[in-house]
Write an enzyme that holds these catalytic residues in place. Structure first.
Site, PDB file in Angstrom:
ATOM      1  N   HIS A   1      27.496 -77.781  19.708  1.00  0.00           N
ATOM      2  CA  HIS A   1      26.600 -78.250  18.645  1.00  0.00           C
ATOM      3  C   HIS A   1      25.638 -79.328  19.126  1.00  0.00           C
ATOM      4  CE1 HIS A   1      28.408 -76.072  15.252  1.00  0.00           C
ATOM      5  NE2 HIS A   1      29.537 -76.215  15.887  1.00  0.00           N
TER       6      HIS A   1
ATOM      7  N   ASP B   1      34.339 -79.092  17.586  1.00  0.00           N
ATOM      8  CA  ASP B   1      34.588 -77.745  17.059  1.00  0.00           C
ATOM      9  C   ASP B   1      33.709 -76.703  17.756  1.00  0.00           C
ATOM     10  OD1 ASP B   1      32.363 -79.043  15.926  1.00  0.00           O
ATOM     11  OD2 ASP B   1      32.257 -77.541  14.338  1.00  0.00           O
ATOM     12  N   GLU B   2      34.143 -75.456  17.665  1.00  0.00           N
ATOM     13  CA  GLU B   2      33.341 -74.290  18.020  1.00  0.00           C
ATOM     14  C   GLU B   2      32.606 -74.392  19.361  1.00  0.00           C
ATOM     15  OE1 GLU B   2      32.018 -72.400  13.841  1.00  0.00           O
ATOM     16  OE2 GLU B   2      30.858 -74.169  14.379  1.00  0.00           O
ATOM     17  N   VAL B   3      33.362 -74.654  20.416  1.00  0.00           N
ATOM     18  CA  VAL B   3      32.721 -74.720  21.728  1.00  0.00           C
ATOM     19  C   VAL B   3      32.632 -73.305  22.308  1.00  0.00           C
ATOM     20  CG1 VAL B   3      32.761 -75.769  24.012  1.00  0.00           C
ATOM     21  CG2 VAL B   3      33.686 -77.010  22.056  1.00  0.00           C
TER      22      VAL B   3
END
Ligand SMILES: *[C@@H]1O[C@H](CO)[C@@H](O)[C@H](O)[C@H]1NC(C)=O
Length: 550
Positions: free
Chosen positions: A282, A342-344
């Site tokens: 992100h 989060d969400e790598v």
């Protein structure tokens, strides 16, 4: 005789026209009871009301410090709150609701609300913290009502409750019933997440929503301030981050004084501001103003011009993070900072030969979550030196990163075996404090009354011991910004987020959706009266409709 009849008819007409604050219908169109005065939201822990009604008039009513209070006129939190709540009570807040008010009142009146802070340290000049005492006792009687709280934070919550007890009678004057309230929150952490990266949200809109948060007794503003799309946070240490990474370097940024204003405005309402600077994923917008921060992606043996997550193999990355979070820790006074995690996406890391070599050197095999853990571990060590606590999204815990015992694990994933409740079990059995957002993604919209689904969730409703359940310290309603900007943020958030506010404040046993529906309708109308365009729950009307912002 004729004159008397005329007056009688007039009164009848007035009563017929003005009867009821709002007619409320259930789902089958059946009219429900008239509930003028039952509009408390979130419901206090204990309320004892009576049928004795008192008048309240703007000409002889005041909110004042009680004798013996440890807070006085130098306490700006209370001074400004007194003014604010006086205005709410008498409808002075917005020009759109100029109300007719009789000059004289009949019957017994409440002429004072006395506010007593009992602790020697009122915390007037401080910031609300995770252990802030928000409890209060309210006794409404004539001629004076008494609000008692240990700290200013409880007084703020009590002022809100007092203002919610006031109702308008059929002649437009203000009434309040004799009432005893004893109240405290069920959960310490009751937050709203706003995302100012997918779209820029003007300062004014943020402030308006902080107001609405206070009306709902929320106490944490989780400011998801930057993300892939834009970097509106203006850093003193690294001005290029917003200069290059914001949608516009001057009009779409939060300057240091903007940030200060948000923090102070929130403090005045007993709201903590927790900023989130999410890494290593992100972070596309970070890369624009900070050279070599992101990982170059490869096609075959050559860089393809794209960038992935933060580059975890360079020392310069950690030097940057140390300087950046040093600034963040001084700008934001709260004890916590949210570090994301989060969400790598591993695709880019996989493509990069330097990363591959680094993986080999560290014997990570091809397990990229080990590389992610390596990065997060070093980041957490850096942030620890700023003496802040940290919150992280659940993936950091799931991937087995070593985290400090006081880390707050933020649970957001609702899918998978056992859903988010299974995750709450895992996190708390490992002994970590946790925070629930999974069922409260308010950016997901659908036809109908989705607030009822939010309302029915309970953060402690999972398989675990009493000890584990105590580790759930609250939750946050999240409004991610892909489809949200200043045009629709506020009505999308309210009153849907109010469902979460009652779940987090009120007693576990407060679960009756029909009762909630009646009160929430009133509460929504009250938010409208105070100037917030809160969307309707269902067919119906408010006595004072929203008239736009023209
Ligand atoms: C408040 O007082 C009025 C007037 O006596 C009464 O009709 C009403 O039921 C009372 N409300 C509550 C919540 O007790």
């Amino acid at each position: 005789m004729a004159a008397l009849v005329k007056i009688g008819v007039l009164i009848l007409i007035a009563a017929a026209v003005c009867q009821g604050y709002q007619d409320i219908y259930d789902f089958d169109g059946k009219k429900l009871q008239d509930t003028d005065y039952v509009s408390l939201w979130p419901l206090p822990q204990k309320v004892q009301s009576s049928a004795t009604a008192f008048k309240l008039s703007s000409v002889n009513f005041q909110i004042i410090h009680a004798k013996g209070s440890s807070a006085g006129s130098s306490c700006s939190i209370l001074q400004t709150a007194f003014r604010r709540y006086f205005d709410y009570i008498f409808g002075y807040k917005k020009k759109q609701n100029t109300k007719w008010e009789p000059k004289k009142t009949f019957g017994e009146a409440v002429t004072q609300l006395q506010v007593l802070i009992t602790s020697t340290d009122s915390e007037c000049d401080g910031f609300p913290d995770p252990k802030a005492d928000e409890s209060y006792e309210l006794s409404v009687d004539q001629p004076a009502a008494m609000l008692k709280a240990s700290k200013v934070w409880g007084a703020l919550r009590g002022l809100e409750t007092f203002s919610q007890l006031v109702y308008e009678d059929e002649y437009g004057s203000r009434n309040i019933n004799k009432t005893e309230v004893s109240d405290f929150p069920r959960f310490a952490h009751r937050g709203i997440l706003l995302d100012t990266s997918r779209h820029y949200v003007p300062l004014k809109v943020i402030l308006a929503n902080l107001d609405a948060m206070a009306w709902n007794k929320f106490n944490v503003f989780h400011w998801h301030i930057v993300d892939d799309n834009s970097f509106p946070y203006m850093s003193r240490t690294f001005p290029d981050l917003s200069q290059q990474g914001a949608y516009h370097p001057y009009t779409h940024v939060y300057t240091p004084s903007d940030v200060k204003m948000v923090i102070e405005f929130a403090r005045m309402r007993g709201i903590r501001v927790i900023p989130e600077f999410d890494t290593p994923g992100h972070t596309q917008s970070w890369g624009k103003g900070q050279k070599d921060l992101l990982t170059p992606c490869y096609s075959g043996s050559t860089p393809n011009g794209n960038y992935g997550p933060v580059n975890p193999i360079l020392n310069s990355t950690y030097e940057f993070m140390a300087d950046f979070f040093k600034e963040v820790s001084t700008v934001f006074p709260d004890a916590y900072v949210h570090l994301g995690g989060d969400e790598v996406d591993f695709t880019c890391w996989k493509s990069n030969p330097d990363i591959t070599k680094f993986m080999d050197d560290h014997a990570f095999g091809r397990d990229y979550s080990k590389l992610e853990s390596y990065y997060i571990q070093r980041l957490l060590d850096i942030v620890s030196t700023t003496s802040k606590g940290y919150m992280i999204w659940q993936e950091v815990f799931d991937n087995g990163v070593k985290i400090k015992p006081d880390t707050l694990v933020h649970v957001w994933i609702w899918w998978g075996e056992g859903g988010y409740k299974a995750e709450l079990g895992r996190v708390t059995s490992a002994g970590f404090q946790t925070l629930v957002s999974a069922p409260w993604y308010l950016d997901h919209i659908s036809y109908g009354q989705d607030w009822q689904n939010y309302y029915k969730e309970d953060p402690q409703d999972f398989n675990g011991t009493e000890q584990q359940k105590k580790l759930v310290i609250g939750g946050e309603a999240c409004l991610w910004g892909e489809y949200v900007d200043a045009t629709n943020l506020t009505p999308r958030l309210w009153p849907r987020a109010s469902a979460v506010s009652e779940r987090l404040w009120s007693d576990k046993s407060v679960r009756d959706v029909n009762d909630a529906y009646i009160r929430l309708n009133q509460h929504r109308c009250r938010m409208i009266e105070r100037g917030i365009p809160a969307e309707p729950l269902f067919s119906g009307y408010c006595r004072h409709e929203y008239k736009g912002n023209l």
